[in-house]
Design an enzyme around this catalytic site. Structure first.
Site, PDB file in Angstrom:
ATOM      1  N   ASP A  33       0.823  -1.234   0.000  1.00  0.00           N
ATOM      2  CA  ASP A  33       0.000   0.000   0.000  1.00  0.00           C
ATOM      3  C   ASP A  33       0.844   1.267   0.000  1.00  0.00           C
ATOM      4  O   ASP A  33       0.631   2.168  -0.800  1.00  0.00           O
ATOM      5  CB  ASP A  33      -1.069   0.000   1.112  1.00  0.00           C
ATOM      6  CG  ASP A  33      -0.548  -0.108   2.529  1.00  0.00           C
ATOM      7  OD1 ASP A  33       0.672  -0.303   2.731  1.00  0.00           O
ATOM      8  OD2 ASP A  33      -1.377   0.008   3.469  1.00  0.00           O
ATOM      9  N   ASP A 195      -5.700  -0.392   5.855  1.00  0.00           N
ATOM     10  CA  ASP A 195      -6.559  -0.850   6.954  1.00  0.00           C
ATOM     11  C   ASP A 195      -7.790   0.034   7.123  1.00  0.00           C
ATOM     12  O   ASP A 195      -8.911  -0.459   7.305  1.00  0.00           O
ATOM     13  CB  ASP A 195      -5.758  -0.886   8.267  1.00  0.00           C
ATOM     14  CG  ASP A 195      -4.552  -1.802   8.158  1.00  0.00           C
ATOM     15  OD1 ASP A 195      -4.490  -2.595   7.196  1.00  0.00           O
ATOM     16  OD2 ASP A 195      -3.675  -1.736   9.037  1.00  0.00           O
TER      17      ASP A 195
HETATM   18  C1  GLA Z   1      -0.156  -2.703   8.436  1.00  0.00           C
HETATM   19  C2  GLA Z   1      -0.386  -1.278   7.918  1.00  0.00           C
HETATM   20  C3  GLA Z   1      -0.914  -1.295   6.482  1.00  0.00           C
HETATM   21  C4  GLA Z   1      -0.076  -2.189   5.580  1.00  0.00           C
HETATM   22  C5  GLA Z   1       0.197  -3.549   6.239  1.00  0.00           C
HETATM   23  C6  GLA Z   1       1.138  -4.385   5.448  1.00  0.00           C
HETATM   24  O1  GLA Z   1      -1.373  -3.358   8.585  1.00  0.00           O
HETATM   25  O2  GLA Z   1      -1.312  -0.596   8.736  1.00  0.00           O
HETATM   26  O3  GLA Z   1      -0.997   0.023   5.985  1.00  0.00           O
HETATM   27  O4  GLA Z   1       1.116  -1.554   5.219  1.00  0.00           O
HETATM   28  O5  GLA Z   1       0.697  -3.410   7.554  1.00  0.00           O
HETATM   29  O6  GLA Z   1       0.585  -4.740   4.245  1.00  0.00           O
END
Ligand code: GLA
Length: 409
Positions: A33, A195
């Protein structure tokens, strides 16, 4: 409805509403992301709920216009200490620490974006295991964001102010960006947008394809049960903590790789042969993970969009490939995750991989419906043999995004 009960016992009276924001599991696309790549998360049935009431106004705690009305009072069933008081007029990053920094940061980011935030009492409850990599922080942010923006609307309606454009419900994409800003700048954790987007935009029976460059989304039908498969989450109980620094290190390595390649972000690296231009083998491996996981997201979307007979077996194969890439190229897996993946595969899973930020948390396994029991047993036994705590299992089903539960919409 334990958040409402907690509200009554801590604050007296009834909350104006109860909002729920789900956690997420990510089917494919890890650490892509913040590299402007693709992700494919789905929302869980479990999440964080917030029972909340405005401070000022008829029937709400605190007297209208009292000096204390520009305040948030926050309590949580999972944090037994006394409620935390947050003065809205003095909010600044670094001022609130611990769990309350997440809701306080949302209030700060909402106001910074020009959205009114009313003084409020908020009681939080969660049925997501914390530190399990299932996005409990984003769920807390999103439940607070929905509660505060809807309370602000009610307040304006009650005072018979015309609804200005600013006061209209904040679009969910903007709310996701605000919640992420709270986490990045107020709490100080450099996460991407996955997320918060998952918690606010997912739909039941679907995974959410999010292009983190254009921020375009599409809903991809995802119903494993209909295809005789199930999704099993294994909380390995090795705690992950995104604030620990390793996440930020990986992010910095990706940014360095992009700089060396002369591109704005790793999303622009479309020809795998270009990886050879990175002299540093570590940076080469980090970048290889990112571009191969991006491609795996697109491959899973293709498989789900026009499924061949063995679609789930193929998706499982891609899940396991992703795990190997996260373990060997990105180097963020941990022993319990590797063991869970191995045991799940040996007991008949289609595939499995660690999910989330890494260094602890959960594994997602895609399992033929008939293999659920042997897969759980094999993982539990493998953990026992290693002297680790029993893992926790959660059946996952692609669920709906954040919403108001009470009063029913
Ligand atoms: C965490 C972060 C997300 C993403 C994941 C890995 O959940 O909050 O933004 O980078 O790690 O994919």
């Amino acid at each position: 409805m334990r958040a409402a009960e907690l509200f009554r016992s801590r604050f007296g009276g009834e909350p104006d509403g109860v909002w729920l924001a789900p956690g997420r599991a990510n089917l494919m696309g890890e650490h892509t992301d913040y590299n402007d790549g693709y992700v494919l998360p789905f929302a869980l049935g479990q999440g964080v709920s917030a029972a909340a009431a405005r401070r000022a106004g008829p029937g709400s705690p605190g007297s209208p216009g009292s000096p204390g009305s520009r305040r948030l009072t926050l309590c949580s069933r999972q944090e037994p200490a006394a409620p935390v008081q947050v003065a809205l007029d003095q909010l600044a990053p670094g001022q609130v620490t611990g769990w309350a920094a997440y809701p306080a940061g949302v209030a700060w980011a909402l106001e910074a974006a020009g959205h009114p935030v009313p003084g409020a009492c908020i009681a939080i409850d969660s049925d997501l295991p914390a530190g399990a990599g299932l996005s409990s922080s984003a769920a807390l942010e999103c439940a607070t964001a929905l509660a505060l923006t809807e309370l602000a609307l009610t307040e304006l309606a009650l005072t018979e102010l015309a609804l200005t454009e600013k006061a209209a419900a904040v679009p969910r994409r903007e709310l996701a960006a605000i919640a992420r800003r709270a986490e990045n700048e107020f709490v100080g954790v450099p996460t991407g947008i996955m997320d918060q987007s998952a918690s606010l935009l997912c739909r039941s029976g679907h995974a959410l394809l999010l292009d983190c460059l254009s921020l375009e989304t599409s809903q991809v039908p995802f119903d494993p049960a209909a295809a005789g498969a199930s999704l099993l989450l294994i909380n390995t109980r090795a705690k992950h903590d995104l604030a620990d620094g390793e996440y930020g290190e990986r992010r910095a390595e990706c940014e360095q790789a992009a700089r060396l390649l002369g591109i704005p972000s790793l999303r622009y690296l479309t020809n795998p042969a270009d990886l050879d231009r990175l002299a540093d083998p570590v940076l080469r491996r980090r970048a290889r993970h990112v571009i191969t996981d991006d491609q795996r997201v697109l491959d899973v979307v293709t498989l789900l969009s026009s499924p061949p007979a063995d679609a789930y077996r193929e998706i499982g194969r891609l899940l396991t490939q992703s795990h190997v890439s996260l373990r060997d190229d990105f180097e963020i897996s941990w022993p319990e995750a590797d063991r869970a993946v191995e045991a799940a595969l040996a007991a008949g899973a289609f595939g499995a991989r660690m999910i989330g930020g890494g260094f602890g948390g959960s594994v997602l396994a895609l399992v033929p419906a008939t293999a659920g029991v042997p897969v759980r047993a094999a993982i539990t036994e493998a953990f026992g043999r290693s002297g680790w705590r029993r893992p926790e299992f959660l059946d996952a089903a692609p669920s709906d995004s954040a919403r108001r539960l009470v009063p029913a919409p």
